[in-house]
Each structure stands twice: as structure tokens, then as C-alpha cells.
Enzyme design. Structure first.
Site, PDB file in Angstrom:
ATOM      1  N   PRO A 250      38.686  38.249  41.950  1.00  0.00           N
ATOM      2  CA  PRO A 250      37.180  38.520  42.056  1.00  0.00           C
ATOM      3  C   PRO A 250      36.337  40.070  42.371  1.00  0.00           C
ATOM      4  O   PRO A 250      35.583  38.929  43.319  1.00  0.00           O
ATOM      5  CB  PRO A 250      37.352  37.355  42.827  1.00  0.00           C
ATOM      6  N   GLU A 251      37.340  40.639  43.221  1.00  0.00           N
ATOM      7  CA  GLU A 251      37.171  41.463  44.125  1.00  0.00           C
ATOM      8  C   GLU A 251      35.743  41.700  44.053  1.00  0.00           C
ATOM      9  O   GLU A 251      34.968  42.300  44.463  1.00  0.00           O
ATOM     10  CB  GLU A 251      37.514  42.988  44.166  1.00  0.00           C
ATOM     11  N   THR A 252      34.767  42.299  42.445  1.00  0.00           N
ATOM     12  CA  THR A 252      33.494  42.709  41.828  1.00  0.00           C
ATOM     13  C   THR A 252      33.090  41.829  42.124  1.00  0.00           C
ATOM     14  O   THR A 252      31.273  42.559  42.682  1.00  0.00           O
ATOM     15  CB  THR A 252      33.701  43.371  40.392  1.00  0.00           C
TER      16      THR A 252
ATOM     17  N   ARG B 212      33.016  40.437  45.208  1.00  0.00           N
ATOM     18  CA  ARG B 212      32.441  40.462  46.793  1.00  0.00           C
ATOM     19  C   ARG B 212      31.834  42.319  47.077  1.00  0.00           C
ATOM     20  O   ARG B 212      31.751  42.208  47.846  1.00  0.00           O
ATOM     21  CB  ARG B 212      33.102  40.251  47.381  1.00  0.00           C
TER      22      ARG B 212
END
Length: 267
Positions: free
Chosen positions: A142-144, A146
């Protein structure tokens, strides 16, 4: 860490890493921050890298099994620690070093995953040679969401998955169930949670039937057949990761996560 020349169990307890010397050939390393779902702090990454290095230096060692304590394998970067921008370079560098250490050790690495493997936790899983996951495990990047870029993880995903699946995982940023992860090729086996370590040990036993040098050379050849090395790819990925980490989006995304609210993106 003491050397083990007998078939006895030796347990070495660090503050956030538990190292169990099962036999002269097999070490189990447990991420031991259950209260933080084994989030990757600088301390944990430092101790994990040290544990990998020590095990790799043992002459008779052949297998390293990595697992997580508590409810999850690992939920990625410790975003409370990461909110401090002075830690940005240190944490990114330690994640990169740990992934390279896992991928380039001569040991055969097995990830025994349960609960959740998210972001950097899924990256650590992906850097291992073999992955067995418990039923109902959730996996994702889910990096994008954050304000971050999963550059370091991408180094391994591009070697393991189809491009379409990589785009689904990284652009959609949704957590997927373990059956979908098995279909993609992110994991090798899915078993009931109580059987995860049993399956990990079964694969370790299978590996140990092979000649030690032949197994090590086979692992090295798999890496060398790629046009670029993991180390070169990680160096490139680290540059993109740090550009994102130092952005206003990352500051907002991490703050929103810690404050349990939706991020306010600015176009």
C-alpha cells in the site's frame, strides 16, 4: 552469538529478534515486535541483518527460516519512527541492506508467513527463496497510499511476477488474500496456520537432501542469469524510494496513517 556443534536447541534473545539454532544446519529467526505487528524499525532491521550475517558465517549452516511473532509476519516500515524525517535515510538504507543480505546469502531462505505481510514485510517475504503462508494471510503493497514508492520491493517482484500482476499490486495498492497470492506466484504453498512451520521444515529437509555446494551454486546461478544484479537494482530503487520519502506527499501520507485519517493529497 555462540556456535552450536551439537543437535541441541540454542535460543538467543535480542530485544526485537529471536534466533533459534535448531540444528547445525537450520536457524529460525523470529521478528519479535508483536505489539507493533513486527513493524520494521531501525533496531529490528539492524538485528535482523546481524542475524543473517552470523548464520551465513556458520560453516555448516544451510537453511534460514524467517517468521514473525504474534498476530502478523510483518506489516512493513514502522511509520511512527519514519515520521521523523531524520530517520528517512537510515531506515531506507537498512531496508535495502536487509533485502540484499536475504537475497544474496548462500543460505536457502524460507519465509513462514501468517496474519499479514504488508509493504516492507511483503518485501522481506519476496526476498526469500521459498514462501509458505497460512490460510487467511493478507499480503499487499500500500505504499502509494502513504505517499511512498515500493521501489525496493519492485526489485524482487519483477523477477517473480507477471507485469500485469505487479501493476495490480503496486498501483491498486489493495491487500490481497493468500489464494490470490498463490495464483500470482508470490507464495509457494498455503497451509493451515498450525502447519506453517511444519511445511517450512519439510521444505528445509528437502533442500538438505541436495549436495551443499551444488545447492549454493544453483542459487547463485539463478541470480547471475539475470541481466542485472539484485544489488544494482536495489541501488536504483533506493534512489526512487528516497525521492518519494523526502516528498510532501510522504509526510502527509505517513502523518495521515499515524493520525488514523484519510490523507489530503494536493494535485
Amino acid at each position: 552469538m555462540p556456535r552450536c556443534n551439537q543437535l541441541e536447541l540454542i535460543i538467543i534473545l535480542m530485544p526485537v529478534v529471536l534466533v533459534e539454532k535448531q540444528t547445525p544446519q537450520i536457524t529460525v529467526v523470529t521478528l519479535n515486535r508483536p505489539e507493533r505487528r513486527n513493524a520494521l524499525s531501525i533496531q529490528l532491521l539492524t538485528e535482523l541483518s546481524a542475524a543473517i550475517r552470523v548464520a551465513s558465517d556458520e560453516a555448516h549452516e544451510r537453511i534460514l527460516i524467517l517468521r514473525g511473532a504474534g498476530a502478523a509476519f510483518c506489516t512493513g516500515l514502522d511509520l511512527k519512527e519514519a515520521q521523523n524525517q531524520t530517520n528517512a535515510h537510515a531506515t531506507a538504507d537498512m531496508v535495502a541492506r536487509t533485502l540484499v543480505a536475504l537475497s544474496q546469502t548462500r543460505l536457502i531462505t524460507i519465509a513462514a508467513v501468517h496474519g499479514a505481510a504488508v509493504a516492507g514485510g511483503a518485501g522481506i517475504m519476496s526476498a526469500c527463496d521459498y514462501v509458505v503462508a497460512a490460510e487467511r494471510t493478507k499480503i499487499g503493497y500500500p505504499e502509494t497510499r502513504r505517499g511512498l514508492v515500493a521501489g525496493l520491493v519492485m526489485t524482487f517482484l519483477r523477477r517473480q511476477l507477471r507485469e500485469r500482476d505487479i501493476r495490480e499490486l503496486l498501483l491498486g495498492a489493495e491487500l490481497i488474500d493468500v489464494s490470490r497470492a498463490l495464483q500470482m506466484g508470490l507464495v509457494n504453498r498455503v497451509v493451515p496456520q498450525d502447519d506453517v512451520m511444519k511445511e517450512a521444515m519439510a521444505f528445509a529437509t528437502s533442500v538438505l537432501q541436495g549436495a551443499p555446494n551444488a545447492v549454493a551454486r544453483t542459487k547463485r546461478l539463478i541470480e547471475e542469469l539475470w541481466s542485472s544484479s539484485v544489488k544494482d537494482d536495489v541501488d536504483l530503487a533506493l534512489k526512487h524510494h528516497m525521492q518519494a520519502r523526502e516528498s510532501a506527499e510522504a509526510k502527509e501520507g505517513i502523518a495521515a496513517f499515524n493520525e488514523k485519517r484519510s490523507p489530503k493529497w494536493v494535485e
